[in-house]
Every structure is written in C-alpha cells, then in structure tokens.
Write an enzyme that holds these catalytic residues in place. Structure first.
Site, PDB file in Angstrom:
ATOM      1  N   ASN A   1      -0.383  -1.903   2.453  1.00  0.00           N
ATOM      2  CA  ASN A   1      -0.969  -3.176   2.881  1.00  0.00           C
ATOM      3  C   ASN A   1      -0.333  -4.264   2.024  1.00  0.00           C
ATOM      4  O   ASN A   1      -0.686  -4.421   0.856  1.00  0.00           O
ATOM      5  CB  ASN A   1      -2.494  -3.116   2.671  1.00  0.00           C
ATOM      6  CG  ASN A   1      -3.168  -4.445   2.940  1.00  0.00           C
ATOM      7  OD1 ASN A   1      -2.538  -5.389   3.447  1.00  0.00           O
ATOM      8  ND2 ASN A   1      -4.449  -4.536   2.606  1.00  0.00           N
TER       9      ASN A   1
ATOM     10  N   LYS B   1      -0.552  -7.358   2.248  1.00  0.00           N
ATOM     11  CA  LYS B   1      -1.415  -8.554   2.112  1.00  0.00           C
ATOM     12  C   LYS B   1      -0.590  -9.819   2.325  1.00  0.00           C
ATOM     13  O   LYS B   1       0.361  -9.803   3.106  1.00  0.00           O
ATOM     14  CB  LYS B   1      -2.147  -8.524   0.761  1.00  0.00           C
ATOM     15  CG  LYS B   1      -2.885  -7.194   0.539  1.00  0.00           C
ATOM     16  CD  LYS B   1      -3.865  -7.229  -0.573  1.00  0.00           C
ATOM     17  CE  LYS B   1      -4.537  -5.866  -0.702  1.00  0.00           C
ATOM     18  NZ  LYS B   1      -5.572  -5.808  -1.720  1.00  0.00           N
TER      19      LYS B   1
ATOM     20  N   HIS C   1     -11.005  -4.992   6.335  1.00  0.00           N
ATOM     21  CA  HIS C   1     -10.678  -4.980   4.910  1.00  0.00           C
ATOM     22  C   HIS C   1     -11.689  -5.851   4.164  1.00  0.00           C
ATOM     23  O   HIS C   1     -12.116  -6.891   4.666  1.00  0.00           O
ATOM     24  CB  HIS C   1      -9.249  -5.497   4.698  1.00  0.00           C
ATOM     25  CG  HIS C   1      -8.761  -5.247   3.304  1.00  0.00           C
ATOM     26  ND1 HIS C   1      -9.141  -6.031   2.247  1.00  0.00           N
ATOM     27  CD2 HIS C   1      -7.970  -4.280   2.794  1.00  0.00           C
ATOM     28  CE1 HIS C   1      -8.585  -5.551   1.140  1.00  0.00           C
ATOM     29  NE2 HIS C   1      -7.870  -4.481   1.445  1.00  0.00           N
TER      30      HIS C   1
ATOM     31  N   GLU D   1     -11.364  -7.877   1.845  1.00  0.00           N
ATOM     32  CA  GLU D   1     -10.957  -9.270   1.634  1.00  0.00           C
ATOM     33  C   GLU D   1     -11.266 -10.109   2.867  1.00  0.00           C
ATOM     34  O   GLU D   1     -11.618 -11.286   2.761  1.00  0.00           O
ATOM     35  CB  GLU D   1      -9.465  -9.324   1.260  1.00  0.00           C
ATOM     36  CG  GLU D   1      -9.262  -8.856  -0.183  1.00  0.00           C
ATOM     37  CD  GLU D   1      -7.902  -8.245  -0.468  1.00  0.00           C
ATOM     38  OE1 GLU D   1      -6.976  -8.404   0.333  1.00  0.00           O
ATOM     39  OE2 GLU D   1      -7.785  -7.581  -1.523  1.00  0.00           O
TER      40      GLU D   1
ATOM     41  N   GLU E   1     -12.462   2.242   0.844  1.00  0.00           N
ATOM     42  CA  GLU E   1     -11.955   1.353  -0.206  1.00  0.00           C
ATOM     43  C   GLU E   1     -13.127   0.724  -0.965  1.00  0.00           C
ATOM     44  O   GLU E   1     -13.681  -0.293  -0.525  1.00  0.00           O
ATOM     45  CB  GLU E   1     -11.100   0.246   0.415  1.00  0.00           C
ATOM     46  CG  GLU E   1      -9.837   0.750   1.070  1.00  0.00           C
ATOM     47  CD  GLU E   1      -8.725  -0.292   0.983  1.00  0.00           C
ATOM     48  OE1 GLU E   1      -7.615   0.081   0.577  1.00  0.00           O
ATOM     49  OE2 GLU E   1      -8.970  -1.463   1.286  1.00  0.00           O
TER      50      GLU E   1
ATOM     51  N   GLY F   1      -7.370  -3.757  -6.364  1.00  0.00           N
ATOM     52  CA  GLY F   1      -6.596  -4.708  -7.169  1.00  0.00           C
ATOM     53  C   GLY F   1      -7.095  -4.861  -8.592  1.00  0.00           C
ATOM     54  O   GLY F   1      -6.701  -5.780  -9.304  1.00  0.00           O
TER      55      GLY F   1
ATOM     56  N   SER G   1      -6.455   0.622  -6.036  1.00  0.00           N
ATOM     57  CA  SER G   1      -5.678   0.871  -7.256  1.00  0.00           C
ATOM     58  C   SER G   1      -5.032   2.252  -7.286  1.00  0.00           C
ATOM     59  O   SER G   1      -4.902   2.857  -8.355  1.00  0.00           O
ATOM     60  CB  SER G   1      -6.538   0.638  -8.513  1.00  0.00           C
ATOM     61  OG  SER G   1      -6.975  -0.712  -8.565  1.00  0.00           O
TER      62      SER G   1
ATOM     63  N   GLY H   1      -2.253  -1.205  -1.854  1.00  0.00           N
ATOM     64  CA  GLY H   1      -1.989  -2.646  -1.908  1.00  0.00           C
ATOM     65  C   GLY H   1      -0.853  -2.941  -2.872  1.00  0.00           C
ATOM     66  O   GLY H   1       0.330  -2.837  -2.532  1.00  0.00           O
TER      67      GLY H   1
HETATM   68  P1  PGA Z   1      -4.784  -2.109  -4.249  1.00  0.00           P
HETATM   69  O1  PGA Z   1      -5.258  -2.606  -2.809  1.00  0.00           O
HETATM   70  O2  PGA Z   1      -3.989  -0.855  -4.049  1.00  0.00           O
HETATM   71  O3  PGA Z   1      -3.944  -3.247  -4.792  1.00  0.00           O
HETATM   72  O4  PGA Z   1      -6.006  -1.880  -5.064  1.00  0.00           O
HETATM   73  C1  PGA Z   1      -5.682  -1.702  -1.828  1.00  0.00           C
HETATM   74  C2  PGA Z   1      -6.093  -2.457  -0.590  1.00  0.00           C
HETATM   75  O5  PGA Z   1      -6.641  -3.550  -0.711  1.00  0.00           O
HETATM   76  O6  PGA Z   1      -5.876  -1.980   0.534  1.00  0.00           O
END
Ligand code: PGA
Length: 255
Positions: free
Chosen positions: A10, A12, A99, A101, A171, A177, A217, A238
């Site tokens: 992803n 983003k 997601h 976000e 998630e 993140g 992460s 991510g």
């Molecule tokens: P991350 O994000 O691997 O940076 O934690 C995962 C995601 O938001 O899909």
C-alpha cells in the site's frame, strides 16, 4: 485446501509518477518464476496507475495492481471520485477498502465500505477489506468483538462465492506506521476469528478459501513470524513497500 499467499504494498500518498514507474520496474525485474507460489500486489496512488500498469504489462510481470480507494457509483456528478469501471479499465484487479486512514481521516463508515465492497465485486475487482481496532478498544479487551462487528457490517448482503471475491486484512490501528506490530499470537487470534466469522457468514468452504492478511509495521525482521501463523495468508505492507529492498525480503518470507 492451501491458500496462495498474497503480499500487497500500500504505497499510500507516496511516489510521483516517475518514482512509481521506477519502483514498479525494480520489483518487476526481481519477480521471476521463483515467485510463482505467491501473489504480489502493488497499490499506487490513482495518478500512478496508468504508468505502473504499462510498466508491469510491458514486462509481462506477475505483479498485480490495485487501487487504494474507490467510489461506489459507476459515473456521474461525484467531483473528485473514481469509479470501479475506471479502475477496471486501467488494469486494477484489487482495491483496498476500509483502510483505517480512510475511516479516521475521511470519516468513512462501515456502510460506505459495504457499498464499495459490492461495487467492486460487481465489476470483478477483488476488494481488500481492512478491519482493525484502536489501542483503546484493545486495552478494553473488546478487540475480537469489535472486529467481528466491523466485518459483518462491511460484508452484510455482499455475496462471496469464490476465493477472488474477497481478501480481508487485519490491521490494528495502533500498529500502522508506528513500528509497534501486533505479536504473532495476537494477529493469529484475530485472523483465526475472522475465518470463523467468514464460515458463519458464508460457509466453511468459503472461509477456507478467502485470504486473510496481517498489516501494521510488518518488515523483513518480523514477516517470517506472521508467515508461520496458520490463518495469516500474507501481508498488507505500508512503509516497507516503498523500497524494493525492503519489500522483496517480506515477499520472500511468504513464498
Ligand atoms: P505500515 O502500514 O506497514 O506502514 O504500518 C500498513 C498499512 O497501513 O496498510
């Protein structure tokens, strides 16, 4: 049945078109026949979809492309939105929906996500549905119940008849993140319960086929631990998906 693992990047809101093309080229160069046992997916921003598709297609790459969001109508007066018809035509075979976000920053509800899942399915695009709890919900020990409710609300009335009709990603919001991953035990507990929920909503056969990913992460240092969990069929990555040298070692853990 054995589920084929899926490792999805992803991206983003990262990568200009030139940067995205460069990353797609690097990934495509590395993914040869040795990767037949794993599905690999990249989800660039909308503006990069065309050039990433052309790059992967030119190389006859096995890497699939997906979008990060969609609107559920086919066309019309929805300024700023992108429809499933457009995603299909540009070469998307998957689309991330729900997601955290988008839920948190853009106020998406389970009802919106439910419509998006249906719209994608009716255009032959696999929805990659994200569910996950906040830190507060985990601390209150309500995570499993919260995730079950979220899953049911997003899937209500949306039929799943084959493996490609749905991918679910667990998630935990507190792990995205942040560098704080769920433990493999925590992730397995939730993913196992998601599979049970899918068995109840659809059927045990469908639940066995649908892939369930962990995201939050994940990196080359911890991916093997998640890959060893029976109900974790891949990762939604991510930060570590933005660099081929970080993404490919994660893919290697699942193949
Ligand atoms: P991350 O994000 O691997 O940076 O934690 C995962 C995601 O938001 O899909």
């Amino acid at each position: 049945m054995t589920r084929k693992p899926l490792v999805a990047g992803n991206w983003k809101m990262n990568k200009t078109t030139a940067e995205a093309t460069d990353l797609a080229q690097q990934l495509s160069y590395r993914v040869d026949q040795a990767y037949e046992g794993v599905d690999i997916l990249v989800c660039p921003p909308f503006t990069d979809l065309r050039s990433v598709y052309v790059t992967l297609d030119f190389d006859k790459s096995r890497i699939a492309m997906g979008a990060q969001n969609v609107y559920f109508e086919e066309s019309g007066a929805y300024t700023g939105e992108i429809s499933p018809v457009m995603l299909k035509e540009i070469g998307c075979s998957y689309c991330i929906v729900g997601h955290s976000e988008r839920r948190g920053l853009f106020n998406e509800t389970n009802d919106d996500i439910n419509h998006k899942v249906r719209a994608l399915q009716s255009h032959g695009i696999t929805p990659l549905l994200c569910v996950g709890e906040s830190l507060q919900i985990r601390q209150q020990r309500n995570a499993l119940e919260f995730i079950s409710d979220e899953l049911r609300a997003c899937l209500l009335g949306n039929p799943v008849a084959a493996a490609d009709d749905l991918v679910v990603a667990y998630e935990p919001i507190w792990a995205i993140g942040t560098g704080h991953t769920a433990t493999p035990e925590q992730a397995q507990d939730v993913c196992g319960q998601i599979r049970e929920d899918l068995a109840n909503i659809y059927s045990p056969e469908i639940a066995e086929q649908v892939r369930i990913l962990y995201g939050g992460s994940m990196n080359e240092g911890n991916a093997a631990l998640f890959a060893a969990c029976p109900d974790i069929d891949g990762g939604l990555i991510g930060g570590a998906s933005l660099d081929a040298n970080k993404f490919m070692p994660i893919v290697d853990c699942f193949r």
